[in-house]
Design a protein around this motif. Structure first.
Motif, PDB file in Angstrom:
ATOM      1  N   ALA A   1       0.824  -1.213   0.000  1.00 58.68           N
ATOM      2  CA  ALA A   1       0.000   0.000   0.000  1.00 58.68           C
ATOM      3  C   ALA A   1       0.855   1.258   0.000  1.00 58.68           C
ATOM      4  CB  ALA A   1      -0.927   0.006   1.210  1.00 58.68           C
ATOM      5  N   HIS A   2       2.178   1.075   0.097  1.00 55.19           N
ATOM      6  CA  HIS A   2       3.128   2.197   0.080  1.00 55.19           C
ATOM      7  C   HIS A   2       2.970   3.114   1.291  1.00 55.19           C
ATOM      8  CE1 HIS A   2       3.351   0.570  -3.861  1.00 55.19           C
ATOM      9  NE2 HIS A   2       2.350   1.267  -4.374  1.00 55.19           N
ATOM     10  N   ILE A   3       2.635   2.496   2.420  1.00 53.72           N
ATOM     11  CA  ILE A   3       2.451   3.305   3.631  1.00 53.72           C
ATOM     12  C   ILE A   3       3.313   2.784   4.779  1.00 53.72           C
ATOM     13  CG2 ILE A   3       0.786   4.152   5.339  1.00 53.72           C
ATOM     14  CD1 ILE A   3      -1.379   3.909   3.200  1.00 53.72           C
ATOM     15  N   HIS A   4       3.016   1.567   5.252  1.00 56.04           N
ATOM     16  CA  HIS A   4       3.719   1.038   6.424  1.00 56.04           C
ATOM     17  C   HIS A   4       4.673  -0.109   6.095  1.00 56.04           C
ATOM     18  CE1 HIS A   4       1.157   3.548   8.846  1.00 56.04           C
ATOM     19  NE2 HIS A   4       0.066   2.926   8.435  1.00 56.04           N
ATOM     20  N   GLU A   5       4.697  -0.568   4.865  1.00 60.58           N
ATOM     21  CA  GLU A   5       5.509  -1.731   4.510  1.00 60.58           C
ATOM     22  C   GLU A   5       7.004  -1.401   4.628  1.00 60.58           C
ATOM     23  OE1 GLU A   5       1.539  -2.051   2.538  1.00 60.58           O
ATOM     24  OE2 GLU A   5       3.041  -0.478   2.832  1.00 60.58           O
ATOM     25  N   PRO A   6       7.804  -2.387   5.061  1.00 62.05           N
ATOM     26  CA  PRO A   6       9.235  -2.133   5.324  1.00 62.05           C
ATOM     27  C   PRO A   6      10.084  -1.946   4.068  1.00 62.05           C
ATOM     28  CG  PRO A   6       8.700  -4.454   5.671  1.00 62.05           C
ATOM     29  CD  PRO A   6       7.403  -3.759   5.459  1.00 62.05           C
ATOM     30  N   VAL A   7       9.763  -2.628   2.977  1.00 65.15           N
ATOM     31  CA  VAL A   7      10.539  -2.496   1.740  1.00 65.15           C
ATOM     32  C   VAL A   7       9.585  -1.995   0.663  1.00 65.15           C
ATOM     33  CG1 VAL A   7      11.945  -3.664   0.019  1.00 65.15           C
ATOM     34  CG2 VAL A   7      12.059  -4.387   2.423  1.00 65.15           C
ATOM     35  N   CYS A   8       9.701  -0.714   0.322  1.00 68.67           N
ATOM     36  CA  CYS A   8       8.727  -0.086  -0.572  1.00 68.67           C
ATOM     37  C   CYS A   8       9.437   0.868  -1.523  1.00 68.67           C
ATOM     38  CB  CYS A   8       7.666   0.664   0.238  1.00 68.67           C
ATOM     39  SG  CYS A   8       6.519   1.629  -0.772  1.00 68.67           S
ATOM     40  N   GLY A   9       9.361   0.558  -2.810  1.00 66.74           N
ATOM     41  CA  GLY A   9       9.998   1.401  -3.811  1.00 66.74           C
ATOM     42  C   GLY A   9       9.395   2.789  -3.889  1.00 66.74           C
ATOM     43  N   VAL A  10       8.106   2.889  -3.620  1.00 69.43           N
ATOM     44  CA  VAL A  10       7.436   4.192  -3.678  1.00 69.43           C
ATOM     45  C   VAL A  10       7.916   5.089  -2.551  1.00 69.43           C
ATOM     46  CG1 VAL A  10       5.203   5.374  -3.461  1.00 69.43           C
ATOM     47  CG2 VAL A  10       5.405   3.327  -4.899  1.00 69.43           C
ATOM     48  N   LYS A  11       8.025   4.532  -1.346  1.00 71.34           N
ATOM     49  CA  LYS A  11       8.510   5.350  -0.217  1.00 71.34           C
ATOM     50  C   LYS A  11       9.967   5.744  -0.423  1.00 71.34           C
ATOM     51  CE  LYS A  11       7.326   2.692   3.253  1.00 71.34           C
ATOM     52  NZ  LYS A  11       7.202   2.280   4.677  1.00 71.34           N
ATOM     53  N   ASP A  12      10.746   4.846  -1.020  1.00 72.44           N
ATOM     54  CA  ASP A  12      12.145   5.194  -1.329  1.00 72.44           C
ATOM     55  C   ASP A  12      12.203   6.353  -2.328  1.00 72.44           C
ATOM     56  OD1 ASP A  12      13.000   3.193   0.347  1.00 72.44           O
ATOM     57  OD2 ASP A  12      13.397   1.742  -1.263  1.00 72.44           O
ATOM     58  N   ALA A  13      11.333   6.286  -3.346  1.00 73.34           N
ATOM     59  CA  ALA A  13      11.290   7.359  -4.346  1.00 73.34           C
ATOM     60  C   ALA A  13      10.834   8.670  -3.721  1.00 73.34           C
ATOM     61  CB  ALA A  13      10.354   6.968  -5.485  1.00 73.34           C
ATOM     62  N   LEU A  14       9.942   8.579  -2.748  1.00 76.62           N
ATOM     63  CA  LEU A  14       9.480   9.766  -2.041  1.00 76.62           C
ATOM     64  C   LEU A  14      10.637  10.426  -1.290  1.00 76.62           C
ATOM     65  CD1 LEU A  14       6.933  11.433  -1.082  1.00 76.62           C
ATOM     66  CD2 LEU A  14       6.928   9.923   0.931  1.00 76.62           C
ATOM     67  N   GLU A  15      11.416   9.616  -0.602  1.00 72.30           N
ATOM     68  CA  GLU A  15      12.565  10.141   0.145  1.00 72.30           C
ATOM     69  C   GLU A  15      13.607  10.767  -0.780  1.00 72.30           C
ATOM     70  OE1 GLU A  15      14.236   7.172   2.670  1.00 72.30           O
ATOM     71  OE2 GLU A  15      12.381   6.866   3.815  1.00 72.30           O
ATOM     72  N   GLN A  16      13.718  10.230  -1.970  1.00 73.55           N
ATOM     73  CA  GLN A  16      14.702  10.743  -2.932  1.00 73.55           C
ATOM     74  C   GLN A  16      14.180  11.944  -3.725  1.00 73.55           C
ATOM     75  OE1 GLN A  16      15.541   7.261  -5.275  1.00 73.55           O
ATOM     76  NE2 GLN A  16      16.314   6.090  -3.503  1.00 73.55           N
ATOM     77  N   GLY A  17      12.912  12.315  -3.500  1.00 72.88           N
ATOM     78  CA  GLY A  17      12.338  13.468  -4.184  1.00 72.88           C
ATOM     79  C   GLY A  17      11.766  13.160  -5.559  1.00 72.88           C
ATOM     80  N   SER A  18      11.688  11.867  -5.916  1.00 69.63           N
ATOM     81  CA  SER A  18      11.151  11.496  -7.227  1.00 69.63           C
ATOM     82  C   SER A  18       9.631  11.478  -7.247  1.00 69.63           C
ATOM     83  CB  SER A  18      11.685  10.117  -7.643  1.00 69.63           C
ATOM     84  OG  SER A  18      13.090  10.146  -7.737  1.00 69.63           O
ATOM     85  N   ILE A  19       9.018  11.429  -6.076  1.00 69.65           N
ATOM     86  CA  ILE A  19       7.563  11.523  -5.931  1.00 69.65           C
ATOM     87  C   ILE A  19       7.275  12.732  -5.062  1.00 69.65           C
ATOM     88  CG2 ILE A  19       5.523  10.458  -4.873  1.00 69.65           C
ATOM     89  CD1 ILE A  19       6.570   7.762  -5.799  1.00 69.65           C
ATOM     90  N   ASN A  20       6.297  13.521  -5.476  1.00 73.95           N
ATOM     91  CA  ASN A  20       6.011  14.768  -4.784  1.00 73.95           C
ATOM     92  C   ASN A  20       5.343  14.536  -3.430  1.00 73.95           C
ATOM     93  OD1 ASN A  20       3.824  17.147  -4.352  1.00 73.95           O
ATOM     94  ND2 ASN A  20       5.732  17.942  -5.248  1.00 73.95           N
ATOM     95  N   GLN A  21       5.783  15.281  -2.434  1.00 75.64           N
ATOM     96  CA  GLN A  21       5.263  15.135  -1.075  1.00 75.64           C
ATOM     97  C   GLN A  21       3.778  15.478  -0.986  1.00 75.64           C
ATOM     98  OE1 GLN A  21       6.572  14.210   1.852  1.00 75.64           O
ATOM     99  NE2 GLN A  21       8.787  14.087   1.467  1.00 75.64           N
ATOM    100  N   THR A  22       3.343  16.512  -1.690  1.00 78.50           N
ATOM    101  CA  THR A  22       1.930  16.917  -1.630  1.00 78.50           C
ATOM    102  C   THR A  22       1.024  15.822  -2.168  1.00 78.50           C
ATOM    103  OG1 THR A  22       2.497  19.265  -1.843  1.00 78.50           O
ATOM    104  CG2 THR A  22       0.240  18.622  -2.437  1.00 78.50           C
TER     105      THR A  22
END
Length: 294
Positions: free
Chosen positions: A253-274
């Motif tokens: 779900a890209h929220i609480h999972e421990p290994v998540c490509g989407v959350k990694d992309a978020l941290e790297q700025g590839s996905i917008n925070q808003t």
């Protein structure tokens, strides 16, 4: 004779047949019998009963390519989501709700930000950063200075386009700027709360040319998500898809999972925070909605 319903009021359907000809029509009783209600946007076959007064009867509703639930209209090709750059400030939570609603109904969306005359290029770049990977075209216009309106008209050509967005962002002003056949009432902005008065009362198609229509819809201040399972919400975020292959779980779900490509992309700025923050908000809404069912 073939035409398109552009307005429905008090049991009459107004059918545009090209070259500015509009007929006031009644629907045949067979539609009531089959529980079929003609919709604004329907392509129809009509018979003329009074050529002088432009009156007739709708005898057939042609197959619909699409149907919107809210507003109830048919055969819309695309949606133009209009928000203001300022006064009022853009509500990105509401914008994303509109996006999801339109995507649910299979419509491509153009994001149109009005009132560029009140902001600068930095504000536009900030908005672009949020929606550059959303899968939508982005336009910046000013109904007041006419900036960007020629480009907007090109996007509307030979299509039926629903104009949507909250009150006060200048939808009616834009409609008035790109055509002269029907002038929509524009509403003042309340200085105290910076919201527009609701000026559009019903759904109505406006013919820009014989094959180009626009529809200004009643303004919305809020939209609830409907008919979406929380597990499918992520499919309405195109910017997630390139990174989902790096998720450990297919059901991530890209929220609480421990290994998540989407959350990694978020941290790297590839996905917008808003955008991601709105996704979390909607996910929790849907989760609470599911709880209330049981």
């Amino acid at each position: 004779m073939h035409g398109k319903i552009i307005k429905g009021i008090a049991g009459f359907y107004y059918v545009h047949t090209g070259k500015s000809n509009v007929y006031a029509c009644k629907a045949k009783g067979i539609f009531r019998k089959d529980n079929i209600k003609p919709l604004v946007g329907d392509n129809v076959v009509m018979e003329v009963t009074d050529p002088k007064d432009c009156e007739g009867n709708i005898i057939e509703i042609l197959p619909r390519q699409s149907t919107l639930v809210r507003p109830a209209v048919a055969n819309i090709d695309q949606a133009l989501l209009i928000f203001a750059m300022t006064k009022p400030e853009p509500n990105f939570n509401l914008l994303d709700r509109f996006l999801i609603m339109m995507q649910q109904q299979g419509l491509s969306c153009i994001l149109c930000f009005n009132k560029t005359d009140l902001t600068d290029s930095r504000a536009q770049e900030a908005v672009k950063a949020i929606y550059s990977k959303s899968g939508c075209q982005i336009l910046f216009v000013s109904a007041k200075s006419k900036e960007g309106l020629a480009q907007l008209k090109e996007k509307l050509n030979k299509k039926t386009t629903a104009f949507a967005g909250p009150s006060g962002v200048g939808k009616s002003s834009i409609v008035n700027s790109i055509q002269k056949t029907k002038q929509m009432e524009t509403g003042a902005i309340s200085e105290k709360i910076e919201r527009g008065k609701h000026t559009t009362r019903h759904s109505e198609l406006i013919a820009i040319s014989d094959d180009t229509y626009i529809m200004d819809t009643p303004g919305f201040s809020s939209l609830s998500l409907f008919d979406i399972e929380k597990e499918t919400l992520k499919s309405f975020y195109p910017e997630f898809q390139p990174y989902e292959t790096a998720c450990k779980f297919l059901t991530c779900a890209h929220i609480h999972e421990p290994v998540c490509g989407v959350k990694d992309a978020l941290e790297q700025g590839s996905i917008n925070q808003t955008r991601y923050h709105n996704y979390i908000t909607f996910y929790e809404e849907l989760r609470e909605k599911e709880k209330r069912k049981y």
